[in-house]
Design a protein around this motif. Structure first.
Motif, PDB file in Angstrom:
ATOM      1  N   THR B 150     -18.926  27.802  21.127  1.00 19.54           N
ATOM      2  CA  THR B 150     -20.263  27.763  20.540  1.00 19.54           C
ATOM      3  C   THR B 150     -20.983  26.512  21.045  1.00 19.54           C
ATOM      4  O   THR B 150     -20.350  25.542  21.459  1.00 19.54           O
ATOM      5  CB  THR B 150     -20.215  27.719  18.994  1.00 19.54           C
ATOM      6  OG1 THR B 150     -19.513  26.546  18.603  1.00 19.54           O
ATOM      7  CG2 THR B 150     -19.546  28.954  18.424  1.00 19.54           C
ATOM      8  N   TRP B 151     -22.321  26.567  20.983  1.00 22.56           N
ATOM      9  CA  TRP B 151     -23.116  25.485  21.560  1.00 22.56           C
ATOM     10  C   TRP B 151     -22.888  24.158  20.839  1.00 22.56           C
ATOM     11  O   TRP B 151     -22.838  23.106  21.455  1.00 22.56           O
ATOM     12  CB  TRP B 151     -24.600  25.833  21.523  1.00 22.56           C
ATOM     13  CG  TRP B 151     -24.968  26.916  22.493  1.00 22.56           C
ATOM     14  CD1 TRP B 151     -25.196  28.232  22.201  1.00 22.56           C
ATOM     15  CD2 TRP B 151     -25.149  26.791  23.910  1.00 22.56           C
ATOM     16  NE1 TRP B 151     -25.492  28.927  23.343  1.00 22.56           N
ATOM     17  CE2 TRP B 151     -25.485  28.072  24.404  1.00 22.56           C
ATOM     18  CE3 TRP B 151     -25.059  25.726  24.800  1.00 22.56           C
ATOM     19  CZ2 TRP B 151     -25.725  28.309  25.755  1.00 22.56           C
ATOM     20  CZ3 TRP B 151     -25.303  25.964  26.143  1.00 22.56           C
ATOM     21  CH2 TRP B 151     -25.633  27.234  26.612  1.00 22.56           C
ATOM     22  N   ASN B 152     -22.729  24.216  19.505  1.00 29.29           N
ATOM     23  CA  ASN B 152     -22.623  22.953  18.766  1.00 29.29           C
ATOM     24  C   ASN B 152     -21.303  22.224  19.009  1.00 29.29           C
ATOM     25  O   ASN B 152     -21.143  21.079  18.649  1.00 29.29           O
ATOM     26  CB  ASN B 152     -22.879  23.161  17.267  1.00 29.29           C
ATOM     27  CG  ASN B 152     -21.883  24.103  16.650  1.00 29.29           C
ATOM     28  OD1 ASN B 152     -21.128  24.768  17.358  1.00 29.29           O
ATOM     29  ND2 ASN B 152     -21.864  24.160  15.330  1.00 29.29           N
ATOM     30  N   LYS B 157     -26.292  18.664  18.047  1.00 28.95           N
ATOM     31  CA  LYS B 157     -27.703  19.010  17.837  1.00 28.95           C
ATOM     32  C   LYS B 157     -28.025  20.430  18.329  1.00 28.95           C
ATOM     33  O   LYS B 157     -29.059  20.995  18.001  1.00 28.95           O
ATOM     34  CB  LYS B 157     -28.619  17.982  18.512  1.00 28.95           C
ATOM     35  CG  LYS B 157     -28.641  18.075  20.011  1.00 28.95           C
ATOM     36  CD  LYS B 157     -29.715  17.173  20.598  1.00 28.95           C
ATOM     37  CE  LYS B 157     -29.624  16.993  22.094  1.00 28.95           C
ATOM     38  NZ  LYS B 157     -29.471  18.141  22.918  1.00 28.95           N
ATOM     39  N   PRO B 159     -27.549  24.592  18.535  1.00 32.28           N
ATOM     40  CA  PRO B 159     -27.284  25.566  17.465  1.00 32.28           C
ATOM     41  C   PRO B 159     -25.828  26.007  17.426  1.00 32.28           C
ATOM     42  O   PRO B 159     -25.109  25.922  18.423  1.00 32.28           O
ATOM     43  CB  PRO B 159     -28.199  26.738  17.822  1.00 32.28           C
ATOM     44  CG  PRO B 159     -28.533  26.561  19.249  1.00 32.28           C
ATOM     45  CD  PRO B 159     -28.500  25.097  19.523  1.00 32.28           C
ATOM     46  N   THR B 161     -24.418  28.783  17.594  1.00 34.28           N
ATOM     47  CA  THR B 161     -24.282  30.174  18.027  1.00 34.28           C
ATOM     48  C   THR B 161     -23.341  30.249  19.215  1.00 34.28           C
ATOM     49  O   THR B 161     -23.093  29.261  19.894  1.00 34.28           O
ATOM     50  CB  THR B 161     -25.651  30.761  18.430  1.00 34.28           C
ATOM     51  OG1 THR B 161     -26.265  29.838  19.323  1.00 34.28           O
ATOM     52  CG2 THR B 161     -26.533  30.973  17.239  1.00 34.28           C
ATOM     53  N   ASP B 236     -29.313  35.634  20.392  1.00 36.68           N
ATOM     54  CA  ASP B 236     -28.521  34.424  20.588  1.00 36.68           C
ATOM     55  C   ASP B 236     -28.279  34.093  22.057  1.00 36.68           C
ATOM     56  O   ASP B 236     -27.818  33.009  22.374  1.00 36.68           O
ATOM     57  CB  ASP B 236     -27.155  34.573  19.894  1.00 36.68           C
ATOM     58  CG  ASP B 236     -27.305  34.562  18.382  1.00 36.68           C
ATOM     59  OD1 ASP B 236     -28.334  34.030  17.911  1.00 36.68           O
ATOM     60  OD2 ASP B 236     -26.423  35.088  17.689  1.00 36.68           O
TER      61      ASP B 236
END
Lengths: 426, 342
Positions: B150-152, B157, B159, B161, B236
């Motif tokens: 996932t991006w986070n 900071k 998302p 997703t 997404d």
């Protein structure tokens, strides 16, 4: 009375009777399987066709915008006495801009003026140029002329366009309220070649290209394929190593990926024989190679299925081998040969991969007039339009698919009619 | 049957005859330059009344190969490229007696975009590299398989997703440009990888150019319209495609903010947006005079009406060069100044 029936028979009958119900239901079940598979395939076909048709519909009409053009000879710097070359060179976009400014006098600012120009198609000045070249006496007159609208304007009239700015939609609404907008049948789609502007893009060059290519492919592969099949089936020595080798090779060729034929065409036809790139000529030579195995295999099967009694009767009545084949065997085998040809031609019509190698995936505006003019074909046109960023090409792509399907249906219909004429029972 | 055979034979002879002389320009090359080249071709044909040029979309490499294969009229006159000509290509050209004239035509931006309804992505090239690399360089000089899902996980900071990026396959020029301008830059943020560029270029390329194959990067085919459609249905996902597609679909998708710069016509033109590349065309000087109209075609391409700040090519999504650069290349095109070296 009971002991009259032999016990063994009774047992068999019992067995058969018991199994009968099962057999009936099995048959019933099988019929249902058949019906279900037909329904399923019909369903998918209908969904596919409905989807394409629904998407294609907007491409068959286009909105036209009417502008009052003042053919001001002074502004153009020409007169009715000017030479055609001078008439050609004049900048007709001035006239279109003036008409638009007259329509919307309050437009100021560079951005807005530029947007205003883009309400009508970019071919508007060329349209005026053509009119003046044809009839120089138009100079000095005022005319109300219908212009193709730009693709963005057209999309706005059809189902709204969020890409347009509020002031642009306001102009379009004003024009509509004044009755200067008309939704007409899009004849451009059938009379123009390809274009980068969706509203000016047409299918004609690809249609003609496909026609040339398929016609030449047919006239090459049908006689060659049929002759090869006749020789292999009727004349070639049986159980000969070379004949067997050829047979194996033909069967293998039918399964070779078509891009390989494209590479072969590039190396042999273009680089060795110097046939010009991107032409129906080289296209059909390559497609001939692709369709030949299909036609040969189908033709051989058809010739083989002609009863030997026909041949023997003909030979018995004194016909020569050639007479037997051409007067009796080939006409009787013709329906099967035509079936193979239809399959081969349908295959050739939809092919794009080999054409990529020989330069037929190209932007062609001019409609080809002979076999050595650069040309595109229908599937290539579909591919190119599907790959274009402009939104209006989405509908154009679906329309081109429909046209390809119609072309295919016409072709097959012709073949089916021919087949019906040759069909004979024995 | 007999007449048919004659027809075919006649057709073949006509074909061979036609190969000798040609009055339409032949253009090959990059699919990125294709929309611009075809637009100019169309306007040139309308203005001069000459036969319309034939434009083939072969890809930059394929186009160069055809272009440099010889100086005869059966070879193309112009080759479009979404990168500069390579040393090896120029050598082949010169060996075959061709002195190409280089004309830079403008710039193209590569958008990293998502659906209009989704929140705007603000991302750096290092983060993009971390999300897409097959193996992630560690601080201690080793490599570890990419574990980010996932991006986070990459940066708090971003998302929360799933990382899902739809992009072009390796055969595409857009992919080459993306690798060069995003992946290379991102992986050079690691000091030891940066040093590797000079010492072991092979390993450097292996680290920086390998894109993960575990489903987080989806090769969506060469068709950029397809990526736009998929972004609409999958809020997404991020997509990678040319600026002209973003421009045409600005009501459906929006560009991400890369290294603090938002993608726009102006930010690319000003050279601020980091993921943009120059576009070129190469003209075969030897064909000028033999093939009709090449000079007129060049004049049309280099006119302000076409490649100027408000020319029709900007409507197609091409980013014009600054005025001085335009003047230089227009002069080169007019004088047919051959490219001496790279």
């Amino acid at each position: 009375m009971t002991n009259l029936t032999p016990p063994a028979t009774s047992a068999t009958t019992e067995k058969v009777k018991l199994g009968l119900q099962k057999r009936y239901s099995r048959e019933k079940r099988f019929r249902w399987y058949g019906i279900i598979s037909i329904v399923v395939s019909l369903f998918f076909l209908i969904v596919l066709l409905a989807d394409i048709t629904y998407k294609a519909l907007p491409a068959f009409t286009h909105h036209y915008i009417q502008l009052d053009i003042d053919f001001n000879a002074e502004k153009l710097g020409i007169s009715a006495q000017s030479t055609p070359e001078q008439l050609r060179r004049a900048d007709y976009s001035i006239l279109v801009n003036d008409a638009l400014i007259k329509q919307f006098p309050n437009v100021t600012g560079r951005q807005e003026k530029r947007a205003l120009k883009n309400i009508v198609s970019s071919n508007a000045p060329y349209r005026l140029q053509a009119m003046v070249l044809e009839n120089p006496s138009l100079l000095g007159t005022k005319q109300a002329i219908w212009f193709l609208s730009n693709d963005d304007s057209d999309i706005y009239y059809k189902d709204g366009n969020e890409r347009l700015k509020p002031y642009e939609t306001q102009w379009l609404d004003t024009l509509k309220a004044e009755g200067r907008v008309d939704n007409r049948f899009n004849s451009t789609l059938f009379t123009n070649g390809d274009s980068r502007e969706p509203e000016q893009a047409g299918i004609l060059s690809a249609l003609v290209g496909s026609f040339f290519t398929i016609a030449l492919t047919l006239s090459l592969s049908f006689p060659i394929g049929l002759a090869a099949a006749i020789y292999l089936e009727e004349f070639s020595p049986k159980n000969n190593f070379w004949v067997d080798l050829i047979e194996v090779n033909i069967n293998n060729l039918a399964a070779v990926p078509s891009i390989v034929f494209g590479l072969l065409g590039l190396a042999v036809f273009i680089q060795f024989f110097g046939v010009p790139r991107s032409t129906p000529l080289v296209g059909s030579l390559v497609l001939t190679l692709i369709t030949l195995p299909t036609i040969i295999i189908a033709s051989r099967a058809a010739i083989k299925s002609v009863p030997p009694s026909i041949r023997e009767a003909a030979l018995g009545l004194g016909a020569s081998k050639v007479q037997t084949v051409f007067h009796h065997v080939v006409p009787l085998a013709m329906p099967g040969v035509l079936t193979g040809t239809i399959i081969g031609m349908a295959h050739a019509l939809g092919e794009t991969a080999p054409l990529l190698m020989i330069g037929m995936v190209a932007f062609i505006i001019d409609v080809p007039s002979n076999l050595t003019d650069p040309a595109a074909v229908l599937p290539v046109q579909i591919y190119l339009w599907a790959d274009s960023p402009e939104r209006a090409f989405v509908a154009k792509t679906s329309a081109a698919i429909l046209i390809l399907l119609v072309f295919l249906v016409c072709m097959n219909l012709l073949a089916v009619i021919l087949r019906k004429r040759f069909e004979r029972r024995w | 049957m007999k007449s048919l055979a004659w027809l075919v034979a006649a057709g073949l002879f006509m074909g061979v005859g036609a190969a000798q002389a040609r009055d339409n320009i032949e253009i090959v090359g990059s699919s990125t330059v294709y929309p611009f080249s075809t637009t100019v071709a169309e306007n040139y044909a309308k203005k001069t009344g000459n036969p319309a040029p034939k434009v083939e979309s072969t890809g930059t490499g394929g186009g160069m190969k055809l272009f440099c294969s010889g100086a005869g009229v059966d070879t193309p006159d112009i080759s479009n490229a979404s990168r500069r000509i390579k040393e090896s290509e120029l050598e082949t050209c010169k060996k075959n007696g061709i002195n190409p004239v280089e004309v830079k035509v403008g710039y193209d931006g590569i958008a990293i975009a998502n659906a209009k309804e989704a929140p705007t992505f603000t991302i750096t090239r290092k983060e993009l590299f971390l999300a897409l690399a097959k193996e992630v360089p560690q601080e201690d000089g080793t490599l570890a398989p990419n574990k980010f899902t996932t991006w986070n996980e990459i940066d708090a900071k971003l998302p929360a997703t799933k990382i899902e990026v739809l992009g072009p396959p390796p055969t595409s020029g857009t992919r080459d440009a993306f690798v060069e301008m995003v992946m290379h830059v991102g992986c050079k943020e690691f000091a030891w990888v940066k040093d590797l560029e000079k010492t072991d270029e092979k390993k450097f390329k292996a680290i920086c150019e390998s894109i993960r194959e575990d489903g987080h990067y989806v090769e969506a085919g060469e068709n950029d319209n397809l990526i736009v459609q998929k972004l609409q249905s999958n809020k997404d996902a991020l997509g990678i495609f040319g600026f002209s597609f973003l421009d045409q679909n600005s009501d459906k998708v929006k560009g991400a903010n890369v290294d603090g710069v938002e993608i726009s016509f102006d930010s690319i033109a000003a050279g601020q947006y980091p993921v943009s590349r120059p576009l070129y065309m190469y003209v075969k000087k030897e064909h000028v005079g033999t093939v009709k109209g090449i000079e007129d075609f060049l004049a049309e391409f280099t006119s302000d009406a076409a490649w100027g700040d408000e020319g029709y090519l900007t409507d197609k999504g091409m980013i014009p060069m600054p005025t001085e650069e335009r003047a230089k290349f227009a002069a080169d095109a007019k004088a047919l100044t051959a490219l001496s070296g790279l």
